[in-house]
Scaffold this motif. Structure first.
Motif, PDB file in Angstrom:
ATOM      1  N   TRP A  54      67.110  51.253  73.432  1.00 54.51           N
ATOM      2  CA  TRP A  54      65.964  50.653  72.758  1.00 54.51           C
ATOM      3  C   TRP A  54      64.667  51.120  73.446  1.00 54.51           C
ATOM      4  O   TRP A  54      64.667  51.520  74.606  1.00 54.51           O
ATOM      5  CB  TRP A  54      66.023  49.128  72.866  1.00 54.51           C
ATOM      6  N   ASP A  55      63.594  51.000  72.688  1.00 57.23           N
ATOM      7  CA  ASP A  55      62.267  51.264  73.247  1.00 57.23           C
ATOM      8  C   ASP A  55      61.643  49.948  73.710  1.00 57.23           C
ATOM      9  O   ASP A  55      61.776  48.919  73.037  1.00 57.23           O
ATOM     10  CB  ASP A  55      61.353  51.874  72.183  1.00 57.23           C
ATOM     11  N   PHE A  56      60.951  50.031  74.830  1.00 61.23           N
ATOM     12  CA  PHE A  56      60.273  48.851  75.371  1.00 61.23           C
ATOM     13  C   PHE A  56      58.834  49.195  75.710  1.00 61.23           C
ATOM     14  O   PHE A  56      58.535  50.334  76.085  1.00 61.23           O
ATOM     15  CB  PHE A  56      60.963  48.374  76.662  1.00 61.23           C
ATOM     16  N   PHE A 110      58.749  53.135  77.008  1.00 57.76           N
ATOM     17  CA  PHE A 110      59.731  53.095  78.092  1.00 57.76           C
ATOM     18  C   PHE A 110      61.124  52.882  77.514  1.00 57.76           C
ATOM     19  O   PHE A 110      61.316  52.132  76.561  1.00 57.76           O
ATOM     20  CB  PHE A 110      59.413  51.960  79.071  1.00 57.76           C
ATOM     21  N   MET A 166      65.499  52.975  79.007  1.00 56.53           N
ATOM     22  CA  MET A 166      66.446  53.262  80.097  1.00 56.53           C
ATOM     23  C   MET A 166      67.341  54.440  79.728  1.00 56.53           C
ATOM     24  O   MET A 166      68.124  54.915  80.551  1.00 56.53           O
ATOM     25  CB  MET A 166      67.356  52.048  80.344  1.00 56.53           C
TER      26      MET A 166
END
Lengths: 269, 398
Positions: free
Chosen positions: B198-200, B215, B217
């Motif tokens: 996922w994008d954060f 960001f 992972m």
């Protein structure tokens, strides 16, 4: 009666914390532990004077280069007033046996890998009597483990749950990728309403949940031997410790983690 | 010197047979329960038996994953299940929860044990522990360098398996419950929702770090094609390809490519030119970038996957050969993706040297001349002078 064990947020808080009405303190060892906002040298751990139970955290996944240090640490801890070691990697157990360590007790603390009666029985059959039980099972499941094993249980009742632990430097890599310097501050990641603390250490990048607070469930947790209050990245501790010590419930709604939420693993048949 | 094993994922019987056909020495599969890909089709006990029978006739092996981290209720039926796997004569179980080893030993079951990478075994001591407990093999943590792997092999003397290709966890295996937190799906029981992809938004305290790139992972996939020789030389026993949920085409291509690279190495034919070609083949079949990760250097910013969700579905798989009509020089295929007259395509397979040709004459099932192949599963006959075989694959030219 459950004992209150505290993991501090900062090394400088320790002197104050050990004067409070607690039973023990968790001390993260530099170079051999992860998931803490500070790490202590072995010397400082050994030299810490307190009548509270000293419990050393050695929860890094070990690589071969760590093993010599680990051996020397185990030998020194055996000759100290440290009572317990919380460990993740089984090399701690094998070296503990090989070196005939007998003055310190082992606490298996594998977070998400040890979460059943059978697995606790397995570790108990190796001679391990304490288990820092997984944060991702429900209270009823923890209770089943307590009632059906000989393990004495540690359980987090306050603090952030560790959700993710990587060997990679995920923050530094990302910030370098976008040409931004890493600052000396706390970082958080956000997706919709979820804002999670992310921390990059020398040996890992970790992501944590919201703060779990089980104060209003405290009367259901008498069966837990060691209630852990983990103040990693949490500044205020005195009032919280007092509330747990005195079992002071309040009217607030807190995040309970997986306390009563059972996870699923099959989305479809 | 024992030849290194090429270990393929297989999501179902069809892919298992294809993997063996394309050069796998062993396949790992999941049963309907106790497996870390809870949402894959997975194998019934009857299918596991069929898989073993099929493999053993070819002198190949089948390993069954029993690699969830068990909760109390998961043990219901486990002993019976293990006994059935023993009777079926599976070649090994892949286990991440040591309590299962205890059940196997307490009940004196004749089952070989492989320790799953989910346990993140990363040092000599832990590998020794599992050897003494009776494990035949340890699948090492993915975070190890070449030197660390070699040291473990040299000091412990146990079969060691490492990953060579496919998607990677960015966390230490077993130390991630992001899926549990965000979706209530248990990552350690096969429900992983891949939250690491996922994008954060990233915040410094309360201040958003401004960037067009979010960001994440997520890390790039793994590809070890450039290091096959070194992996063989340091004594690794088995090279594992990730991906029990991958397609037939992916499995055939990746296994075929690594098979060739391994065989080339043993026959001193693995030249840089061949490695580059194999790399091109593997890059084409993947829908994500791949790198080497920990084996040769510590992962830096270039191992992160910061491109957002731009994964493209691969449409290189054009058709699967069903038969070859030698009288009329016609390859009879079932179509998978669009192609047309005039396209230059290539054929690869377990028993042929890969070759390319220009599509000239092709016919539908009723022998009508056609110019485009645009119906999935359509039966098509292609004029082809060179003989091809059942289960050969036609793809876009690399």
């Amino acid at each position: 009666m459950s004992k209150i064990i505290v993991k501090p947020n900062k090394e400088k808080d320790i002197e104050r914390i050990i004067k409070l009405d607690i039973d023990g303190i968790i001390l993260p060892l530099k170079d051999l532990s992860v998931g803490s906002s500070f790490f202590m040298s072995l010397e400082n751990i050994i030299n810490l004077k307190t009548n509270k139970e000293k419990i050393v955290l050695i929860n890094k996944i070990m690589h071969n280069k760590d093993l010599e240090l680990l051996k020397s640490v185990l030998i020194e801890l055996n000759n100290s007033d440290v009572k317990k070691i919380i460990f993740y990697d089984l090399s701690v157990y094998t070296l503990y046996k090989e070196l005939n360590i007998n003055n310190v007790e082992l606490v298996i603390g594998q977070e998400h890998l040890n979460r059943s009666i059978n697995s606790n029985d397995f570790y108990n059959s190796l001679g391990i009597k304490y288990s820092y039980i997984s944060s991702d099972i429900t209270k009823d499941e923890v209770k089943e483990i307590k009632e059906n094993t000989k393990m004495k249980l540690f359980f987090t009742v306050y603090g952030r749950l560790q959700l993710f632990c990587s060997r990679r430097y995920l923050l530094s890599n990302y910030l370098e990728y976008i040409n931004t310097n890493k600052k000396n501050c706390d970082y958080y990641i956000k997706n919709n309403d979820d804002k999670l603390y992310i921390s990059e250490e020398d040996n890992a990048t970790l992501i944590y949940s919201d703060v779990v607070n089980l104060i209003n469930k405290i009367h259901e947790l008498d069966f837990i031997d060691y209630l852990v209050l983990d103040f990693n990245n949490i500044k205020e501790y005195e009032e919280i410790i007092k509330k747990f010590k005195n079992k002071c419930k309040d009217e607030k709604e807190y995040y309970l983690g997986f306390y009563d939420i059972k996870t699923i693993y099959k989305v479809k048949k | 010197m024992k030849k290194i094993e090429l270990l393929s994922p297989a999501g179902d019987l069809n892919r298992l047979k294809l993997a063996f056909l394309y050069g796998a020495d062993a396949c790992y599969i999941g049963g309907r329960d106790y497996s870390l890909r809870a949402n894959a089709n997975n194998f019934s006990l009857e299918e596991i038996e069929e898989a073993c029978n099929f493999a053993h006739k070819l002198n190949k092996k089948v390993y069954v994953t029993v690699n969830i981290v068990f909760q109390n209720e998961d043990y219901d039926g486990i002993l019976e299940y293990l006994k059935k796997l023993e009777r079926i004569k599976v070649d090994a179980l892949i286990i991440s929860d040591p309590s299962i080893i205890k059940i196997i030993k307490d009940n004196k079951l004749n089952l070989n044990i492989h320790i799953s990478t989910q346990f993140s075994s990363a040092n000599t001591e832990v590998v020794k522990f599992f050897k003494e407990l009776g494990a035949e093999r340890v699948v090492l943590a993915r975070e190890l360098s070449k030197e660390e792997i070699k040291e473990i092999i040299d000091k412990v003397g146990i079969e060691v398996e490492t990953f060579i290709h496919g998607a990677m966890c960015s966390s230490y295996s077993g130390r991630c419950i992001l899926s549990n937190y965000f979706t209530n799906r248990d990552a350690n029981r096969g429900g992983c929702a891949q939250i690491c992809r996922w994008d954060f938004d990233l915040y410094e305290e309360d201040v958003l770090v401004e960037s067009d790139i979010k960001f994440t992972m997520a890390c790039k996939d793994l590809s070890m094609i450039e290091h096959i020789g070194e992996m063989i030389d340091i004594g690794i026993s088995s090279l594992k390809v990730e991906g029990r949920m991958r397609s037939n085409y992916y499995v055939a291509t990746v296994i075929n490519t690594y098979r060739k690279a391994i065989d080339d190495y043993y026959s001193n034919n693995l030249t840089n030119e061949r490695i580059n070609y194999y790399k091109k083949v593997l890059d084409k079949v993947a829908n994500r970038d791949s790198v080497c990760h920990f084996f040769d250097k510590f992962p830096d910013k270039d191992t992160g996957y910061f491109l957002g969700r731009q994964e493209v579905s691969n449409q290189d798989f054009l058709g699967l050969v069903l038969d070859y009509d030698e009288n009329n020089n016609l390859a009879i295929i079932t179509q998978r993706n669009y192609f047309k007259k005039g396209d230059v395509v290539e054929v690869f397979g377990p028993n042929i040297e890969t070759f390319s040709f220009k599509v000239d004459k092709m016919y539908d099932e009723e022998d009508n001349l056609i110019e485009i192949a645009n119906h999935p599963e359509q039966i098509i006959k292609i004029k082809l002078d060179k003989k091809v075989y059942k289960d050969d694959i036609i793809r876009v030219k690399i």
